[in-house]
Design an enzyme around this catalytic site. Structure first.
Site, mmCIF file in Angstrom:
data_model
loop_
_atom_site.group_PDB
_atom_site.id
_atom_site.type_symbol
_atom_site.label_atom_id
_atom_site.label_comp_id
_atom_site.label_asym_id
_atom_site.label_seq_id
_atom_site.Cartn_x
_atom_site.Cartn_y
_atom_site.Cartn_z
ATOM 1 N N GLY A 170 -22.528 2.263 10.949
ATOM 2 C CA GLY A 170 -22.617 0.990 11.651
ATOM 3 C C GLY A 170 -22.741 -0.208 10.727
ATOM 4 N N THR A 182 -22.025 -3.662 5.847
ATOM 5 C CA THR A 182 -21.286 -2.648 6.610
ATOM 6 C C THR A 182 -21.632 -1.272 6.032
ATOM 7 O OG1 THR A 182 -19.328 -2.963 5.210
ATOM 8 C CG2 THR A 182 -19.408 -4.231 7.232
ATOM 9 N N GLY A 231 -3.518 -5.295 1.084
ATOM 10 C CA GLY A 231 -4.187 -6.367 0.338
ATOM 11 C C GLY A 231 -5.302 -6.901 1.217
ATOM 12 N N LYS A 232 -6.498 -6.989 0.660
ATOM 13 C CA LYS A 232 -7.636 -7.370 1.506
ATOM 14 C C LYS A 232 -7.447 -8.744 2.154
ATOM 15 C CE LYS A 232 -10.723 -4.462 -1.182
ATOM 16 N NZ LYS A 232 -10.677 -3.302 -0.297
ATOM 17 N N GLY A 233 -6.863 -9.683 1.399
ATOM 18 C CA GLY A 233 -6.644 -11.016 1.957
ATOM 19 C C GLY A 233 -5.652 -10.960 3.110
ATOM 20 N N ASP A 262 -11.995 -4.833 6.194
ATOM 21 C CA ASP A 262 -11.210 -6.065 6.365
ATOM 22 C C ASP A 262 -11.156 -6.477 7.831
ATOM 23 O OD1 ASP A 262 -10.639 -5.884 3.664
ATOM 24 O OD2 ASP A 262 -8.757 -4.816 3.983
ATOM 25 N N ASP A 289 0.845 -1.204 0.000
ATOM 26 C CA ASP A 289 0.000 0.000 0.000
ATOM 27 C C ASP A 289 0.879 1.252 0.000
ATOM 28 O OD1 ASP A 289 -2.174 -1.657 0.078
ATOM 29 O OD2 ASP A 289 -2.769 -1.164 2.140
ATOM 30 N N ASP A 323 -7.469 6.709 10.028
ATOM 31 C CA ASP A 323 -7.506 6.270 8.623
ATOM 32 C C ASP A 323 -8.434 5.049 8.542
ATOM 33 O OD1 ASP A 323 -6.805 5.273 6.065
ATOM 34 O OD2 ASP A 323 -5.124 4.168 6.931
#
Ligand code: RIB
Length: 288
Positions: free
Chosen positions: A213, A208, A38-40, A240, A12, A234
């Site tokens: 909320g 989400t 990375g989302k994973g 995630d 990132d 941030d």
């Protein structure tokens, strides 16, 4: 019992700005950092702060970023031997943090080259999986393959359909939980009547809503659990980390409401830090 995450690893490139960039304009960033993402990987790393029972399959390239990404996985108490090295570029995300929110451009690189063979090896190695956590930064074919394997092996699937993409009805039917944000919900279900959707997919769909909320079905009716009131540094990785906290609770047979509560708490800690994985140590200490 083990939770598995299969998904992306990115580097990132994050910078903070105090105004939106217009076409043709150059502006000065207030802060700049190169962080792990990375989302994973974010979901696996945050889960690893919460439990020792997590394993992760992801891919990096053979470029100048890969060593650091592998080192990071190792440092976060995950087995880096499960990371596949593929010829090409490690995934890269450019993240603009502005006014407590972010905009992200992702170049997926070798995340899209993770293969059925890699998945088979991983699933043969870990025969005691109970929960599988997936996102959409790897190819849709592989996501569908993993979902099918999980159905065969009786592994619960938690799908975070991010970034937004259309999903087949078969995938939606086969997974146990699907956790989109507002944009992803509209893309997948073609409706912004979120309460109706949560009612139609009782106990499966959890939406989400950012600082508004999380909307879920509590066993009797749709309910919104408020986001925690915090000072946001941030929001990168907020979704995630919600998924990580939610998945940990589901792996312990908690109710959906308890899982949403835990996800909300974990996301609030992550949003206090700059970067998607920087809350790892804080969460780990809190969990000891
Ligand atoms: O969800 C946040 C993540 O999205 C970032 O870490 C970035 O890599 C993108 O994948």
């Amino acid at each position: 019992m083990k939770i598995a995450v299969i998904g992306s690893i990115n580097v990132d490139l994050m910078y903070k700005i105090d105004k939106k960039i217009k076409n043709g304009e150059t502006i000065i960033a207030k802060e700049y950092q190169i962080l792990d993402g990375g989302k994973g990987a974010n979901q696996a790393v945050i889960l690893s702060a919460l439990t020792n029972n997590v394993v992760f399959l992801g891919a990096v390239g053979n470029d100048s970023f890969s060593d650091n990404s592998i080192k990071n996985i190792k440092n976060k108490n995950l087995d880096s031997n499960d990371i596949v090295i593929i010829e090409g570029n490690t995934g890269l995300a450019i993240i603009e943090v502005y006014n407590n929110d972010n905009s992200i451009v992702v170049f997926p690189g070798v995340n899209m080259s993770l293969s059925t063979n890699d998945v088979d090896k991983f699933l043969d190695k870990y025969t005691d999986l109970e929960v599988m956590v997936l996102q959409l930064e790897i190819s849709m074919d592989i996501v569908e393959y993993i979902v099918d394997q999980c159905v065969l092996k009786n592994i619960k699937v938690i799908l975070n359909p991010a970034p937004a993409a259309s999903l087949s009805k078969e995938v939606i039917d086969k997974v146990d939980f699907i956790i989109p944000n507002e944009t992803e919900t509209i893309e997948i279900f073609g409706s912004n009547n979120f309460e109706d959707l949560v009612n139609s997919y009782k106990g499966k769909l959890v939406i989400t809503l950012g600082d508004k909320g999380v909307l879920f079905y509590n066993g009797t009716s749709p309910e919104i659990m408020d986001a925690k009131k915090i000072t946001v540094s941030d929001t990168t990785g907020a979704g995630d980390s919600f998924v990580a906290g939610f998945s940990k609770s589901i792996s312990e047979n908690s109710t959906i409401k308890e899982a949403v509560e835990n996800g909300t708490y974990v996301a609030s800690i992550v949003c206090k830090c700059f970067g998607a994985q920087t809350a790892y140590e804080v969460l780990k200490r809190g969990n000891q």
